[in-house]
Design an enzyme around this catalytic site. Sequence first.
Site, PDB file in Angstrom:
ATOM      1  N   GLU A   1       0.834  -1.217   0.000  1.00  0.00           N
ATOM      2  CA  GLU A   1       0.000   0.000   0.000  1.00  0.00           C
ATOM      3  C   GLU A   1       0.867   1.265   0.000  1.00  0.00           C
ATOM      4  O   GLU A   1       0.529   2.259  -0.645  1.00  0.00           O
ATOM      5  CB  GLU A   1      -0.933  -0.009   1.228  1.00  0.00           C
ATOM      6  CG  GLU A   1      -1.968  -1.126   1.143  1.00  0.00           C
ATOM      7  CD  GLU A   1      -2.744  -1.302   2.442  1.00  0.00           C
ATOM      8  OE1 GLU A   1      -2.126  -1.699   3.453  1.00  0.00           O
ATOM      9  OE2 GLU A   1      -3.952  -1.048   2.442  1.00  0.00           O
TER      10      GLU A   1
ATOM     11  N   GLU B   1      -3.541  -9.712   3.744  1.00  0.00           N
ATOM     12  CA  GLU B   1      -4.302  -9.453   4.972  1.00  0.00           C
ATOM     13  C   GLU B   1      -5.353 -10.513   5.278  1.00  0.00           C
ATOM     14  O   GLU B   1      -5.624 -10.801   6.449  1.00  0.00           O
ATOM     15  CB  GLU B   1      -4.974  -8.068   4.902  1.00  0.00           C
ATOM     16  CG  GLU B   1      -4.008  -6.904   5.100  1.00  0.00           C
ATOM     17  CD  GLU B   1      -3.349  -6.419   3.823  1.00  0.00           C
ATOM     18  OE1 GLU B   1      -3.390  -7.139   2.808  1.00  0.00           O
ATOM     19  OE2 GLU B   1      -2.795  -5.304   3.845  1.00  0.00           O
TER      20      GLU B   1
HETATM   21  N1  CAA Z   1       4.761  -7.329  11.318  1.00  0.00           N
HETATM   22  C1  CAA Z   1       5.571  -7.608  12.350  1.00  0.00           C
HETATM   23  N2  CAA Z   1       6.647  -8.412  12.265  1.00  0.00           N
HETATM   24  C2  CAA Z   1       6.931  -8.920  11.056  1.00  0.00           C
HETATM   25  C3  CAA Z   1       6.145  -8.674   9.925  1.00  0.00           C
HETATM   26  C4  CAA Z   1       5.007  -7.822  10.086  1.00  0.00           C
HETATM   27  N3  CAA Z   1       4.216  -7.490   9.060  1.00  0.00           N
HETATM   28  N4  CAA Z   1       6.658  -9.353   8.877  1.00  0.00           N
HETATM   29  C5  CAA Z   1       7.746  -9.998   9.340  1.00  0.00           C
HETATM   30  N5  CAA Z   1       7.909  -9.735  10.658  1.00  0.00           N
HETATM   31  C6  CAA Z   1       8.957 -10.238  11.548  1.00  0.00           C
HETATM   32  C7  CAA Z   1       8.737 -11.721  11.866  1.00  0.00           C
HETATM   33  O1  CAA Z   1       7.806 -11.866  12.935  1.00  0.00           O
HETATM   34  C8  CAA Z   1      10.139 -12.137  12.245  1.00  0.00           C
HETATM   35  O2  CAA Z   1      10.391 -11.700  13.564  1.00  0.00           O
HETATM   36  P1  CAA Z   1      11.105 -12.680  14.638  1.00  0.00           P
HETATM   37  O3  CAA Z   1      12.493 -12.866  14.073  1.00  0.00           O
HETATM   38  O4  CAA Z   1      11.061 -11.877  15.894  1.00  0.00           O
HETATM   39  O5  CAA Z   1      10.317 -13.949  14.666  1.00  0.00           O
HETATM   40  C9  CAA Z   1      11.022 -11.310  11.305  1.00  0.00           C
HETATM   41  O6  CAA Z   1      10.209 -10.216  10.869  1.00  0.00           O
HETATM   42  C10 CAA Z   1      11.463 -12.075  10.075  1.00  0.00           C
HETATM   43  O7  CAA Z   1      10.293 -12.607   9.432  1.00  0.00           O
HETATM   44  P2  CAA Z   1      10.105 -14.161   9.074  1.00  0.00           P
HETATM   45  O8  CAA Z   1      10.910 -14.999  10.008  1.00  0.00           O
HETATM   46  O9  CAA Z   1       8.645 -14.424   9.005  1.00  0.00           O
HETATM   47  O10 CAA Z   1      10.768 -14.179   7.632  1.00  0.00           O
HETATM   48  P3  CAA Z   1      10.452 -15.209   6.449  1.00  0.00           P
HETATM   49  O11 CAA Z   1      11.510 -14.971   5.425  1.00  0.00           O
HETATM   50  O12 CAA Z   1      10.276 -16.595   6.960  1.00  0.00           O
HETATM   51  O13 CAA Z   1       9.028 -14.748   5.860  1.00  0.00           O
HETATM   52  C11 CAA Z   1       7.397 -13.136   5.090  1.00  0.00           C
HETATM   53  C12 CAA Z   1       8.905 -13.492   5.232  1.00  0.00           C
HETATM   54  C13 CAA Z   1       6.720 -14.106   4.110  1.00  0.00           C
HETATM   55  C14 CAA Z   1       7.339 -11.705   4.548  1.00  0.00           C
HETATM   56  C15 CAA Z   1       6.725 -13.238   6.461  1.00  0.00           C
HETATM   57  O14 CAA Z   1       7.483 -12.505   7.410  1.00  0.00           O
HETATM   58  C16 CAA Z   1       5.315 -12.706   6.501  1.00  0.00           C
HETATM   59  O15 CAA Z   1       4.392 -13.361   6.061  1.00  0.00           O
HETATM   60  N6  CAA Z   1       5.125 -11.484   7.064  1.00  0.00           N
HETATM   61  C17 CAA Z   1       3.838 -10.891   7.236  1.00  0.00           C
HETATM   62  C18 CAA Z   1       3.253 -10.378   5.932  1.00  0.00           C
HETATM   63  C19 CAA Z   1       1.864  -9.820   6.137  1.00  0.00           C
HETATM   64  O16 CAA Z   1       0.941 -10.508   6.527  1.00  0.00           O
HETATM   65  N7  CAA Z   1       1.688  -8.497   5.897  1.00  0.00           N
HETATM   66  C20 CAA Z   1       0.430  -7.834   6.104  1.00  0.00           C
HETATM   67  C21 CAA Z   1       0.378  -7.220   7.490  1.00  0.00           C
HETATM   68  S1  CAA Z   1      -1.220  -6.589   7.945  1.00  0.00           S
HETATM   69  C22 CAA Z   1      -1.332  -5.074   7.167  1.00  0.00           C
HETATM   70  O17 CAA Z   1      -0.416  -4.635   6.511  1.00  0.00           O
HETATM   71  C23 CAA Z   1      -2.639  -4.364   7.424  1.00  0.00           C
HETATM   72  C24 CAA Z   1      -2.819  -3.109   6.680  1.00  0.00           C
HETATM   73  O18 CAA Z   1      -3.058  -3.097   5.484  1.00  0.00           O
HETATM   74  C25 CAA Z   1      -2.806  -1.835   7.394  1.00  0.00           C
END
Ligand code: CAA
Length: 257
Positions: A114, A134
């Site tokens: 976004e 999401e």
């Molecule tokens: N928020 C908070 N922490 C996050 C994050 C997020 N969106 N994305 C990644 N992190 C953190 C993880 O929790 C992890 O922290 P720890 O080491 O403390 O466990 C660190 O970053 C590294 O991430 P991963 O271990 O998960 O890394 P990966 O390479 O295995 O996976 C990824 C990468 C596929 C991007 C995965 O991190 C993921 O799915 N992240 C979330 C993506 C997501 O759902 N985004 C939408 C958020 S909601 C939103 O954005 C609402 C809105 O419109 C306003």
Amino acid sequence: MELKATTLTIKNRIAYILINREKALNALNVDVMDDLSLLFESMLNKQDLIGVIISGSGEKAFAAGADIKEFVSHDQKIGYDLSAKGHRIFNKIENFPTPVIAAVHGYALGAGCELAMSCHMIIAGEKAKFGQPEVNLGLLPGYAGTQRLPRLIGRAKAIELLLTADIISGEEAVQLGLANYVVPAGQEITKAEEIINKIGQKGPEAVAKTLQAVNAYYDKAQGGAEVEMKLFGEAIASNESKEGVAAFIEKRKANFG
Ligand code: CAA
């Protein structure tokens, strides 16, 4: 100006904003959002800027979304306010009078996508990944993703990506009209600079007026923004998102029943 989670560097009349939360994949927490608000407010006074480039620190991400760990105890009112604040800040970016380019080298997911869409152009590296995941969290986009994605790529493909949470490559993003170019990894900022320097040779008032006129076309659609804020507030307070957010934090798949 005191920045908490970003850095600003200005060189050759280009402002470089770097999101600085590498360990959290540059998730857009309150600090990053406050910094962006402050930056785009204060840069309005820098008359000689010819453009802005936003990028993320580290190898992996532009920004992997809003900070999910901040969502744990959000109720409907906090969710609505969070969404409304995100809309306001990203509108400041969209309405900025010189071109703002997102240089996306890795994940641009959720609020990260976004943010990129609120910029005027997107340069994708060959390892870039875009998506609105999401629904995996029992949520919908809250920072105008339901509004900007259909505007950029059309309704059918936008609905598909919003509902399946599929992640697409930089190349697909260009094919869909989401990104302008896909470039070799590491060349994202260079390509953005090239475009900004070309635009920097044009009349700055004409550039600002052109951006204003393009944005005015979309102002008619503002009603949808209010609907998104309301529904994001409802979603964040729902049992579905409590499960989705808990599942993310516990590193397991959500069970929506
Ligand atoms: N928020 C908070 N922490 C996050 C994050 C997020 N969106 N994305 C990644 N992190 C953190 C993880 O929790 C992890 O922290 P720890 O080491 O403390 O466990 C660190 O970053 C590294 O991430 P991963 O271990 O998960 O890394 P990966 O390479 O295995 O996976 C990824 C990468 C596929 C991007 C995965 O991190 C993921 O799915 N992240 C979330 C993506 C997501 O759902 N985004 C939408 C958020 S909601 C939103 O954005 C609402 C809105 O419109 C306003």
